[in-house]
Write an enzyme that holds these catalytic residues in place. Structure first.
Site, short mmCIF file in Angstrom:
data_model
loop_
_atom_site.label_atom_id
_atom_site.label_comp_id
_atom_site.label_asym_id
_atom_site.label_seq_id
_atom_site.Cartn_x
_atom_site.Cartn_y
_atom_site.Cartn_z
N SER A 75 -2.59 -7.72 3.16
CA SER A 75 -2.96 -7.60 4.57
C SER A 75 -3.39 -8.96 5.11
CB SER A 75 -4.10 -6.59 4.75
OG SER A 75 -3.70 -5.33 4.30
N HIS A 110 0.84 -1.20 0.00
CA HIS A 110 0.00 0.00 0.00
C HIS A 110 0.88 1.26 0.00
CE1 HIS A 110 -2.93 -2.72 2.37
NE2 HIS A 110 -3.50 -2.53 1.21
N LYS A 167 -18.51 -6.13 10.29
CA LYS A 167 -17.33 -6.93 9.93
C LYS A 167 -16.15 -6.48 10.77
CE LYS A 167 -15.16 -8.05 5.81
NZ LYS A 167 -14.91 -7.61 4.43
N ARG A 225 -2.08 -6.44 -8.15
CA ARG A 225 -0.99 -7.39 -7.92
C ARG A 225 -1.00 -8.54 -8.89
NH1 ARG A 225 -2.86 -7.92 -1.89
NH2 ARG A 225 -4.70 -7.43 -3.12
P1 ADP Z 1 -9.68 -4.04 -0.02
O1 ADP Z 1 -10.25 -4.53 1.26
O2 ADP Z 1 -10.49 -2.98 -0.71
O3 ADP Z 1 -9.16 -5.10 -0.97
P2 ADP Z 1 -6.96 -3.60 0.77
O4 ADP Z 1 -6.60 -2.85 1.99
O5 ADP Z 1 -6.71 -5.07 0.79
O6 ADP Z 1 -8.44 -3.23 0.47
O7 ADP Z 1 -6.24 -2.96 -0.49
C1 ADP Z 1 -6.46 -1.64 -0.91
C2 ADP Z 1 -5.87 -1.48 -2.31
O8 ADP Z 1 -4.47 -1.73 -2.27
C3 ADP Z 1 -6.44 -2.47 -3.34
O9 ADP Z 1 -6.55 -1.82 -4.59
C4 ADP Z 1 -5.38 -3.55 -3.40
O10 ADP Z 1 -5.38 -4.21 -4.66
C5 ADP Z 1 -4.12 -2.70 -3.23
N1 ADP Z 1 -3.01 -3.49 -2.70
C6 ADP Z 1 -2.99 -4.28 -1.62
N2 ADP Z 1 -1.78 -4.86 -1.45
C7 ADP Z 1 -1.02 -4.42 -2.49
C8 ADP Z 1 0.34 -4.67 -2.92
N3 ADP Z 1 1.14 -5.52 -2.25
N4 ADP Z 1 0.77 -4.05 -4.03
C9 ADP Z 1 -0.06 -3.21 -4.72
N5 ADP Z 1 -1.33 -2.95 -4.39
C10 ADP Z 1 -1.80 -3.54 -3.29
#
Ligand code: ADP
Length: 154
Positions: free
Chosen positions: A129, A18, A42, A91
């Site tokens: 995450s 992120h 949630k 990703r």
């Molecule tokens: P959500 O619950 O909406 O999936 P996340 O917190 O998991 O939210 O992710 C928010 C954004 O960050 C999403 O667009 C996700 O694809 C992107 N993201 C998460 N991890 C990575 C990473 N390692 N590299 C690039 N983008 C990422």
């Protein structure tokens, strides 16, 4: 009018993936709002307050990056902040399929909102995450997956 992007997500917790997306996208916008979306039904591993604090710590020296929370539709949050861009990270092909659907829905809900995708830095393509939470649940060391500013916090 300032060029504002919203980077929405669960951020439970924020990872190096992120952080990298936000750093790389910043030259495109005047301001990026990292928006922690939550759903009262949630429960995450970290509370919304903890997630916000981790994000604030990560970007503490970057005034053009702010953190906020929202409950409800992402498009409504964008309208409230006059943001014309949604920032999302990709990703994998699986991410692409999900994100394309989300972007189409958001476009239908708010026609002047554009989703901007950035491909992950290859060094972080395996980080999510979900993986961080799994490692934490088994008392593993997650330092390598988290922003440097969070060393010792999680
Ligand atoms: P959500 O619950 O909406 O999936 P996340 O917190 O998991 O939210 O992710 C928010 C954004 O960050 C999403 O667009 C996700 O694809 C992107 N993201 C998460 N991890 C990575 C990473 N390692 N590299 C690039 N983008 C990422």
């Amino acid at each position: 009018m300032p060029n504002i992007a919203i980077f929405p997500g669960s951020f439970d917790p924020i990872t190096k993936g992120h952080e990298s997306i936000v750093h790389r996208a910043l030259p495109l916008f005047d301001k990026i709002i990292v928006a922690v979306g939550y759903n009262a039904d949630k429960k995450g591993l970290f509370s919304v307050e903890e997630r916000v604090n981790f994000i604030k710590k990560t970007f503490s020296d970057m005034p053009d990056i702010v953190v906020d929370t929202y409950d409800g539709l992402t498009v409504d949050f964008c309208k409230k902040h006059n943001a014309k861009f949604l920032l999302r990270g990709l990703r994998s092909v699986a991410d692409f399929e999900n994100e394309r659907n989300l972007a189409s829905i958001n476009k239908e809900l708010s026609s002047d909102l554009e989703t901007v995708f950035m491909c992950t830095d290859i060094a972080y393509s395996h980080i999510s995450s979900t993986v961080v939470r799994d490692v934490l649940r088994h008392n593993g060391d997650v330092t390598k997956f988290l922003p440097k500013a969070l060393k010792g916090c999680i």
